[in-house]
Enzyme design. Structure first.
Site, PDB file in Angstrom:
ATOM      1  CE  LYS A 144      -3.990  -3.000   0.002  1.00 49.58           C
ATOM      2  NZ  LYS A 144      -3.191  -3.733   0.362  1.00 49.58           N
TER       3      LYS A 144
HETATM    4  C1  LIG Z   1      -9.265  -3.693  -1.101  1.00 48.42           C
HETATM    5  C2  LIG Z   1      -8.347  -4.610  -0.007  1.00 48.42           C
HETATM    6  N1  LIG Z   1      -9.189  -4.856   1.061  1.00 48.42           N
HETATM    7  C3  LIG Z   1      -9.209  -5.816   1.206  1.00 48.42           C
HETATM    8  C4  LIG Z   1      -7.465  -6.206   1.561  1.00 48.42           C
HETATM    9  C5  LIG Z   1      -6.854  -6.456   2.801  1.00 48.42           C
HETATM   10  O1  LIG Z   1      -6.154  -6.095   3.065  1.00 48.42           O
HETATM   11  P1  LIG Z   1      -4.958  -7.087   4.793  1.00 48.42           P
HETATM   12  O2  LIG Z   1      -3.856  -7.459   4.085  1.00 48.42           O
HETATM   13  O3  LIG Z   1      -4.377  -5.546   5.073  1.00 48.42           O
HETATM   14  O4  LIG Z   1      -5.938  -6.972   5.716  1.00 48.42           O
HETATM   15  C6  LIG Z   1      -6.894  -6.074   0.807  1.00 48.42           C
HETATM   16  C7  LIG Z   1      -5.481  -6.076   0.228  1.00 48.42           C
HETATM   17  O5  LIG Z   1      -4.192  -5.626  -0.745  1.00 48.42           O
HETATM   18  C8  LIG Z   1      -7.534  -5.070  -0.514  1.00 48.42           C
HETATM   19  O6  LIG Z   1      -6.543  -4.563  -1.654  1.00 48.42           O
END
Ligand SMILES: Cc1ncc(COP(=O)(O)O)c(C=O)c1O
Length: 382
Positions: free
Chosen positions: A188
């Site tokens: 990110k």
């Molecule tokens: C749109 C979206 N939501 C949720 C997530 C999940 O994030 P995390 O890895 O912090 O749980 C991602 C991960 O890339 C994502 O792209």
């Protein structure tokens, strides 16, 4: 030249933040560094409440403990949650794990976000929540969704995992609905390796989230000196981020504008440099929503067919450039077909996007020179 898909921009300031946390020995969660980063996040997003979590996935799970995720109660069997099939598996998984049913609907072509018309026709009396994604940090059709959901009294949760620093008419994405998650995963714009946050507006929901954040206890009130001992007062999980990572995150949050600006420079360069592909009818690309200042998280194009998408991805890899595909449509996944009966579900745009999307390398560690190399290589392989 090898150009990786992405690489976080981490340097001396982040290293110093980690060392500071190590030296003061307070590395558990919900300490001073977490409180500081949470305050920083509130200031940056304008959200009334922010709780740090180990990732965005758990931020949504935490939200489900607040009861705000289901008009008038907690999510369970018989309840439905509408969400895009073209999205990350975390959210659908959390819904299914509670025994509720994820209902997958179509996206819009311009931003690959949820299509409000599709949402309107999928809402039933069992719909307890609409979950929308700001794909690539680009605002989805929030006005359309807020109108549809407002009329039917259904709360919206914004998956703003990719949207740090993105706004619509000056308001930060993730502050329009009943709650939102942010991700600080290494991919990110702003990162602490693995991390996330839950944004909330409602006081009552925040009180429940605080309890759920600390394993169903009133430990947060104890840490504030409001009670002598803490005990079990609700349901919850272990959703706290270590102060070690919170200190590092705080530094990255300070750098949000700089990190986003670097991505945006590359995003704009790609957008200008691929106009010819769209003019030739070979691809379609993002059309940013009017009023949206986005963070350049992902640059994408959708090829007219899978053969072209594969040719681009394989061809660029041959040139040392790591371009890639993205989410596999959830409604066509083995789990959904086996357990959610989605076999007959036809979501043509989602299927095309899932099969034919191409993302080019993009991160705050990239520079113009590398992006120009990518554009030259693209001309060669198409
Ligand atoms: C749109 C979206 N939501 C949720 C997530 C999940 O994030 P995390 O890895 O912090 O749980 C991602 C991960 O890339 C994502 O792209």
């Amino acid at each position: 030249m090898q150009i990786p898909f992405g690489q976080p921009s981490l340097g001396a300031r982040e290293a110093r933040a980690l060392m500071r946390a190590l030296r003061n020995g307070r590395v558990v969660g919900n300490g001073v560094l977490s409180l500081k980063a949470q305050a920083h996040l509130r200031e940056l997003t304008g959200a009334r409440h922010a709780l740090l979590t180990p990732n965005a996935t758990q931020a949504f799970e935490l939200f489900l403990h607040t009861g705000a995720g289901a008009a008038g109660g907690f999510l369970g069997p018989g309840d439905e949650v509408i969400l895009p099939s073209f999205s990350y598996v975390s959210m659908a998984n959390a819904i299914a794990a509670r025994g509720a049913t994820p209902v997958f609907v179509e996206i819009e072509r311009e931003t690959l976000g949820l299509d409000p018309v599709a949402v309107a026709s999928a809402i039933t009396e069992r719909t307890k929540l609409v979950l929308t994604v700001h794909y690539g940090g680009m605002a989805c059709d929030l006005d359309g969704l807020l109108a549809v959901c407002g009329e039917r009294g259904v709360p919206i949760f914004e998956d703003a995992a990719q949207a740090i620093g993105s706004t619509l008419r000056g308001q930060h994405l993730g502050t329009f609905g009943a709650g939102a998650c942010l991700s600080f995963h290494a991919t990110k714009n702003v990162t602490c390796g693995e991390g996330g946050a839950l944004l909330l507006d409602d006081e009552g929901a925040m009180r429940m989230a605080e309890i759920a954040h600390e394993k169903g206890t009133n430990r947060s009130a104890f840490l504030r000196g409001e009670i002598d001992k803490y005990t079990w007062v609700g349901t919850g999980g272990s959703y706290v981020l270590s102060d070690l990572l919170a200190g590092m995150l705080d530094v990255q949050l300070e750098r949000t504008a700089e990190l986003n600006a670097r991505r945006l420079e590359i995003w704009d360069l790609y957008q200008a440099g691929t106009q010819w592909l769209e003019d030739a009818g070979s691809v379609f690309r993002c059309v940013p929503r009017t009023g949206c200042d986005h963070n350049g998280h992902i640059w994408w194009m959708v090829a007219q067919d899978q053969a072209l998408a594969d040719r681009i991805i394989d061809g660029l890899r041959g040139e040392g450039i790591q371009a890639t595909f993205h989410y596999q449509a959830l409604h066509a996944s083995p789990f959904a077909r086996q357990h959610l009966g989605t076999d007959g579900l036809d979501l043509p745009l989602t299927t095309q996007v899932s099969d034919c999307i191409v993302r080019l390398p993009l991160s705050s560690s990239m520079n113009r020179k590398k992006a120009e190399t990518v554009m030259r290589a693209l001309k060669k392989v198409v």
